[in-house]
Design a protein around this motif. Structure first.
Motif, PDB file in Angstrom:
ATOM      1  N   ALA A 282       0.845  -1.205   0.000  1.00  0.00           N
ATOM      2  CA  ALA A 282       0.000   0.000   0.000  1.00  0.00           C
ATOM      3  C   ALA A 282       0.879   1.253   0.000  1.00  0.00           C
ATOM      4  O   ALA A 282       0.643   2.202  -0.752  1.00  0.00           O
ATOM      5  CB  ALA A 282      -0.930  -0.014   1.206  1.00  0.00           C
ATOM      6  N   ALA A 283       1.934   1.242   0.838  1.00  0.00           N
ATOM      7  CA  ALA A 283       2.812   2.420   0.931  1.00  0.00           C
ATOM      8  C   ALA A 283       3.502   2.680  -0.407  1.00  0.00           C
ATOM      9  O   ALA A 283       3.606   3.828  -0.856  1.00  0.00           O
ATOM     10  CB  ALA A 283       3.852   2.204   2.038  1.00  0.00           C
ATOM     11  N   THR A 284       3.958   1.614  -1.070  1.00  0.00           N
ATOM     12  CA  THR A 284       4.641   1.763  -2.359  1.00  0.00           C
ATOM     13  C   THR A 284       3.691   2.387  -3.384  1.00  0.00           C
ATOM     14  O   THR A 284       4.071   3.284  -4.137  1.00  0.00           O
ATOM     15  CB  THR A 284       5.144   0.378  -2.847  1.00  0.00           C
ATOM     16  OG1 THR A 284       5.982  -0.161  -1.829  1.00  0.00           O
ATOM     17  CG2 THR A 284       5.903   0.475  -4.157  1.00  0.00           C
ATOM     18  N   PHE A 285       2.438   1.933  -3.376  1.00  0.00           N
ATOM     19  CA  PHE A 285       1.472   2.479  -4.334  1.00  0.00           C
ATOM     20  C   PHE A 285       1.091   3.929  -3.986  1.00  0.00           C
ATOM     21  O   PHE A 285       0.835   4.727  -4.888  1.00  0.00           O
ATOM     22  CB  PHE A 285       0.215   1.597  -4.409  1.00  0.00           C
ATOM     23  CG  PHE A 285       0.322   0.527  -5.455  1.00  0.00           C
ATOM     24  CD1 PHE A 285      -0.028   0.790  -6.767  1.00  0.00           C
ATOM     25  CD2 PHE A 285       0.784  -0.741  -5.134  1.00  0.00           C
ATOM     26  CE1 PHE A 285       0.071  -0.183  -7.749  1.00  0.00           C
ATOM     27  CE2 PHE A 285       0.894  -1.728  -6.103  1.00  0.00           C
ATOM     28  CZ  PHE A 285       0.537  -1.456  -7.423  1.00  0.00           C
ATOM     29  N   PRO A 295       5.239  10.812   3.453  1.00  0.00           N
ATOM     30  CA  PRO A 295       4.720  10.685   4.818  1.00  0.00           C
ATOM     31  C   PRO A 295       4.608  12.057   5.482  1.00  0.00           C
ATOM     32  O   PRO A 295       5.479  12.914   5.299  1.00  0.00           O
ATOM     33  CB  PRO A 295       5.783   9.845   5.533  1.00  0.00           C
ATOM     34  CG  PRO A 295       6.534   9.157   4.453  1.00  0.00           C
ATOM     35  CD  PRO A 295       6.473  10.039   3.258  1.00  0.00           C
ATOM     36  N   SER A 296       3.534  12.282   6.236  1.00  0.00           N
ATOM     37  CA  SER A 296       3.357  13.555   6.940  1.00  0.00           C
ATOM     38  C   SER A 296       2.381  13.315   8.085  1.00  0.00           C
ATOM     39  O   SER A 296       1.974  12.182   8.329  1.00  0.00           O
ATOM     40  CB  SER A 296       2.794  14.614   5.987  1.00  0.00           C
ATOM     41  OG  SER A 296       1.437  14.313   5.702  1.00  0.00           O
ATOM     42  N   TYR A 302      -0.531  10.923   6.513  1.00  0.00           N
ATOM     43  CA  TYR A 302      -0.559  10.336   7.854  1.00  0.00           C
ATOM     44  C   TYR A 302      -0.842   8.832   7.784  1.00  0.00           C
ATOM     45  O   TYR A 302      -0.230   8.034   8.499  1.00  0.00           O
ATOM     46  CB  TYR A 302      -1.610  11.042   8.722  1.00  0.00           C
ATOM     47  CG  TYR A 302      -1.626  10.501  10.119  1.00  0.00           C
ATOM     48  CD1 TYR A 302      -0.488  10.607  10.924  1.00  0.00           C
ATOM     49  CD2 TYR A 302      -2.731   9.845  10.633  1.00  0.00           C
ATOM     50  CE1 TYR A 302      -0.465  10.082  12.204  1.00  0.00           C
ATOM     51  CE2 TYR A 302      -2.715   9.329  11.909  1.00  0.00           C
ATOM     52  CZ  TYR A 302      -1.590   9.448  12.691  1.00  0.00           C
ATOM     53  OH  TYR A 302      -1.563   8.922  13.950  1.00  0.00           O
ATOM     54  N   VAL A 303      -1.774   8.457   6.897  1.00  0.00           N
ATOM     55  CA  VAL A 303      -2.057   7.025   6.721  1.00  0.00           C
ATOM     56  C   VAL A 303      -0.789   6.331   6.230  1.00  0.00           C
ATOM     57  O   VAL A 303      -0.405   5.270   6.732  1.00  0.00           O
ATOM     58  CB  VAL A 303      -3.216   6.817   5.712  1.00  0.00           C
ATOM     59  CG1 VAL A 303      -3.419   5.335   5.436  1.00  0.00           C
ATOM     60  CG2 VAL A 303      -4.497   7.446   6.230  1.00  0.00           C
ATOM     61  N   LEU A 304      -0.114   6.962   5.278  1.00  0.00           N
ATOM     62  CA  LEU A 304       1.134   6.411   4.750  1.00  0.00           C
ATOM     63  C   LEU A 304       2.153   6.236   5.878  1.00  0.00           C
ATOM     64  O   LEU A 304       2.806   5.196   6.003  1.00  0.00           O
ATOM     65  CB  LEU A 304       1.674   7.356   3.667  1.00  0.00           C
ATOM     66  CG  LEU A 304       3.057   7.071   3.128  1.00  0.00           C
ATOM     67  CD1 LEU A 304       3.100   5.714   2.438  1.00  0.00           C
ATOM     68  CD2 LEU A 304       3.492   8.165   2.146  1.00  0.00           C
ATOM     69  N   ARG A 306       1.613   5.815   9.014  1.00  0.00           N
ATOM     70  CA  ARG A 306       1.220   4.686   9.882  1.00  0.00           C
ATOM     71  C   ARG A 306       1.565   3.357   9.228  1.00  0.00           C
ATOM     72  O   ARG A 306       2.049   2.441   9.892  1.00  0.00           O
ATOM     73  CB  ARG A 306      -0.285   4.736  10.156  1.00  0.00           C
ATOM     74  CG  ARG A 306      -0.642   5.701  11.265  1.00  0.00           C
ATOM     75  CD  ARG A 306      -2.071   5.510  11.699  1.00  0.00           C
ATOM     76  NE  ARG A 306      -2.350   4.130  12.076  1.00  0.00           N
ATOM     77  CZ  ARG A 306      -3.548   3.543  11.971  1.00  0.00           C
ATOM     78  NH1 ARG A 306      -4.564   4.198  11.489  1.00  0.00           N
ATOM     79  NH2 ARG A 306      -3.717   2.304  12.350  1.00  0.00           N
ATOM     80  N   LEU A 307       1.305   3.251   7.932  1.00  0.00           N
ATOM     81  CA  LEU A 307       1.605   1.984   7.234  1.00  0.00           C
ATOM     82  C   LEU A 307       3.099   1.674   7.313  1.00  0.00           C
ATOM     83  O   LEU A 307       3.496   0.539   7.584  1.00  0.00           O
ATOM     84  CB  LEU A 307       1.174   2.074   5.761  1.00  0.00           C
ATOM     85  CG  LEU A 307      -0.338   2.094   5.493  1.00  0.00           C
ATOM     86  CD1 LEU A 307      -0.628   2.522   4.060  1.00  0.00           C
ATOM     87  CD2 LEU A 307      -0.951   0.718   5.756  1.00  0.00           C
ATOM     88  N   ILE A 308       3.924   2.696   7.107  1.00  0.00           N
ATOM     89  CA  ILE A 308       5.380   2.468   7.151  1.00  0.00           C
ATOM     90  C   ILE A 308       5.818   2.146   8.578  1.00  0.00           C
ATOM     91  O   ILE A 308       6.610   1.235   8.817  1.00  0.00           O
ATOM     92  CB  ILE A 308       6.151   3.685   6.593  1.00  0.00           C
ATOM     93  CG1 ILE A 308       5.785   3.911   5.129  1.00  0.00           C
ATOM     94  CG2 ILE A 308       7.658   3.503   6.750  1.00  0.00           C
ATOM     95  CD1 ILE A 308       6.424   5.130   4.481  1.00  0.00           C
ATOM     96  N   ARG A 309       5.253   2.856   9.533  1.00  0.00           N
ATOM     97  CA  ARG A 309       5.675   2.618  10.923  1.00  0.00           C
ATOM     98  C   ARG A 309       5.310   1.219  11.405  1.00  0.00           C
ATOM     99  O   ARG A 309       6.089   0.569  12.099  1.00  0.00           O
ATOM    100  CB  ARG A 309       5.069   3.687  11.837  1.00  0.00           C
ATOM    101  CG  ARG A 309       5.721   5.017  11.566  1.00  0.00           C
ATOM    102  CD  ARG A 309       5.251   6.082  12.490  1.00  0.00           C
ATOM    103  NE  ARG A 309       6.123   7.242  12.329  1.00  0.00           N
ATOM    104  CZ  ARG A 309       6.060   8.318  13.090  1.00  0.00           C
ATOM    105  NH1 ARG A 309       5.162   8.397  14.052  1.00  0.00           N
ATOM    106  NH2 ARG A 309       6.893   9.304  12.901  1.00  0.00           N
ATOM    107  N   ILE A 310       4.102   0.784  11.031  1.00  0.00           N
ATOM    108  CA  ILE A 310       3.727  -0.581  11.439  1.00  0.00           C
ATOM    109  C   ILE A 310       4.677  -1.580  10.761  1.00  0.00           C
ATOM    110  O   ILE A 310       5.120  -2.544  11.379  1.00  0.00           O
ATOM    111  CB  ILE A 310       2.248  -0.873  11.095  1.00  0.00           C
ATOM    112  CG1 ILE A 310       1.331   0.046  11.896  1.00  0.00           C
ATOM    113  CG2 ILE A 310       1.908  -2.341  11.392  1.00  0.00           C
ATOM    114  CD1 ILE A 310      -0.136  -0.004  11.503  1.00  0.00           C
ATOM    115  N   SER A 311       5.020  -1.309   9.500  1.00  0.00           N
ATOM    116  CA  SER A 311       5.951  -2.216   8.798  1.00  0.00           C
ATOM    117  C   SER A 311       7.295  -2.250   9.515  1.00  0.00           C
ATOM    118  O   SER A 311       7.887  -3.321   9.699  1.00  0.00           O
ATOM    119  CB  SER A 311       6.192  -1.759   7.355  1.00  0.00           C
ATOM    120  OG  SER A 311       4.990  -1.636   6.669  1.00  0.00           O
TER     121      SER A 311
END
Ligand code: SER
Length: 592
Positions: A282-285, A295-296, A302-304, A306-311
């Motif tokens: 999802a983050a890549t797309f 990311p911001s 912000y969603v981005l 969160r996705l990266i942080r969880i990863s």
């Protein structure tokens, strides 16, 4: 059947049935503040479902990139992914239930197409309520095609009604098509919709004949539409006899990469590996989109984040670091490179942002762990062997520590956590922030309110005026309109001076006063470019597009709707100019 073949077959089937193939729109909705991401194939078509004329005609088909963040908590189970592709066919005031159901049936069961055994298909239809009648028409159509009565289920609005994606807009009852994976029923209650894995929902046909208004009423739409959606990941899993979307060629190379880099086996780490694969996809797309964001702390960014942080957090448990995340993201871009070339075109942006964000969060995580140690070793934090909910929330809110992580770490020290207290603190925090997001979910182009349309037209004037004052490097990077204000993001490196802001306002107000007519025409993207039209071209080559011309001042590719004459717009005023992200400025403006 592989995903490539399914996409190909679906689009060529509907092309044969007189549908025009359109390209996937951006994942970031244009001009629509009601949702952060494109959540379904219908999303870019909202104005046309409401009655605007689509340049490609009344029958459309596409394969649309989608993101649904509501399902994030389910990621890692058999069927949920944050990013997915949706195949769809639309009738914009053309055919309705009979043809729609017949088309779906033919594509699914004909030996020339998917060749699915009809005995494995079950159907659900809308049971009816005060807003709309029971859908006997669809049930009878399915029966005539050979689906027996005992495999047709009537469900209420919560299951068999689709839309609107925001608070208002087009919606209607739907009929959903389920495939039986051949497993035994998990209980006497096991029916389509059960999460045990027996029933795959593969296709949803929505009969969009209503519009939900801001007062919660369902009014008839100007035209009766059909909106369908077939999930690529689920359908190929089913066709390949796999139980999960993670077991197909759209995920296995990613999981293989994670397993190789971490030197751990998938079977021992199923959930964390699925989460990393899903979230990084999802983050890549999101970063690789033509309107890609970084990311911001705001909206999509912000969603981005969160996705990266969880990863990053999951990756840590697998002994992976930021370098490994880049390799995994690269594998993802490779899988999809042919279908979505933007991922490779924007690879540098993806790599840079993923690297920066994951390094930064790795450091935060280190700090968070130290903070955790501090908190836990302070006797005042612990009462009767329990860490307070407030502190669990603080670790979550400030250091991105999810409560499960805190609970796990605390358990290692024989300490429990007050999860109920954490939820209470979380709820309170949400109530405070919700008052802000409620505003965002109101209005939008989906409403087609008069003020929204006016602000949409003035956005075109703004785009042109900015190019006159700042230069032709100015390109639209995003737009979000509510009935109260417009918000316009554009590429420009520096803060605007007061003088530049005043000039932009002056130019626009002068154009408004010229009482110019707005003309609409249809042409190919190439023709539009030759005429000097600005707007989003990417992914639209060869397609017919709508072009809006405002007198001799502005010419722009756009779906509409717009006002007929600038004289009706009122007085334009910029109320805020700020940075949106690096190299992108944001203007908020109103019409007085
Ligand atoms: N909009 C419907 C869905 O998302 C059909 O495409 O299920």
């Amino acid at each position: 059947m592989l995903a490539n073949e399914l996409r190909e077959k679906y689009l060529s089937f509907f092309k044969l049935k007189d549908h025009v193939i359109i390209q996937s729109a951006s994942l970031i909705p244009e001009n629509d503040p009601s949702v952060l991401f494109t959540t379904a194939g219908m999303h870019p078509l909202v104005p046309f479902l409401l009655g605007e004329k689509h340049p490609a005609g009344k029958r459309i088909t596409s394969c649309q990139k989608c993101i649904r963040t509501g399902d994030i908590a389910d990621v890692g189970d058999l069927m949920h992914g944050t990013f997915f592709e949706m195949l769809g066919n639309w009738s914009l005031g053309d055919y309705f239930k009979k043809e729609s159901i017949a088309l779906s049936y033919e594509f699914l069961t004909s030996s020339n197409w998917l060749d699915i055994d009809i005995n494995r298909i079950s159907i659900t239809v809308f049971a009816g309520d005060a807003d709309a009648p029971r859908d006997e028409t669809s049930a009878n159509l399915w029966k005539k095609l050979g689906i027996p009565e005992n495999r047709i289920y009537y469900y209420p609005k919560k299951d068999n009604w689709w839309g609107p994606p925001g608070e208002t807009g087009p919606c209607g009852p739907d009929t959903e098509i389920f495939f039986d994976a051949g497993l035994p029923e998990c209980s006497s209650e096991c029916r389509p919709g059960c999460s045990c894995g027996k029933y795959f929902e593969i296709w949803n046909n929505v009969f969009m004949e209503y519009k939900k208004t801001s007062t919660g009423k369902y009014e008839p739409l100007l035209q009766k539409n059909v909106d369908t959606g077939m999930g690529v990941e689920r359908t190929i899993a089913m066709l390949q006899g796999k139980r999960s979307i993670y077991d197909t060629e759209l995920f296995l190379p990613v999981i293989g990469k994670i397993s190789e880099l971490s030197n751990k086996s998938y079977s021992d780490y199923i959930k964390p590996m699925r989460i990393v694969a899903d979230h990084l996809k999802a983050a890549t797309f999101i970063m690789g989109d033509p309107l890609g964001v970084a990311p911001s702390n705001l909206d999509q960014g912000y969603v981005l984040r969160r996705l990266i942080r969880i990863s990053v957090r999951q990756a840590r448990n697998l002994n992976l670091c930021h370098d490994n995340l880049i390799s995994i993201s690269r594998t993802i871009a490779g899988i999809y490179g042919d279908v979505y070339p933007e991922l490779m075109n924007n690879w540098n942006f993806i790599e840079k942002n993923l690297t920066e964000e994951s390094i930064q969060f790795e450091l935060t995580l280190e700090k968070g762990l130290k903070e955790f140690e501090k908190i836990i070793s302070n006797p005042e934090s612990i009462c009767d062997g329990i860490l307070s909910g407030q502190l669990v929330f603080k670790l979550h809110d400030t250091f991105g520590f999810p409560p499960e992580l805190t609970t796990e770490l605390a358990a290692e020290k024989g300490i429990k956590t007050d999860i109920e207290g954490y939820r209470e603190a979380f709820r309170k925090h949400q109530e405070i922030s919700r008052s802000g997001s409620d505003i965002r979910f109101k209005g939008g182009l989906a409403d087609c309110e008069e003020n929204t349309i006016k602000l949409h037209t003035v956005t075109h004037l703004l785009h042109k005026a900015l190019r006159i004052v700042l230069g032709n490097h100015v390109m639209q990077k995003g737009s979000n309109i509510t009935p109260q204000r417009l918000r316009f993001d554009f590429s420009h490196p520096d803060k605007l001076t007061d003088d530049q802001i005043r000039k932009v306002e002056e130019i626009i107000n002068k154009q408004i006063e010229r009482n110019m007519d707005i003309e609409i025409s249809e042409m190919t993207v190439e023709e539009a470019k030759n005429k000097g039209a600005i707007g989003l071209f990417e992914g639209k080559y060869g397609e017919k597009v709508k072009v809006y011309k405002i007198g001799d001042f502005s010419i722009e590719i756009c779906g509409g709707p717009h006002v007929m004459n600038t004289g009706k717009l009122g007085k334009f005023k910029i109320i805020k100019e700020e940075s949106s992200s690096k190299g992108v400025r944001r203007i908020k403006a109103i019409l007085e």
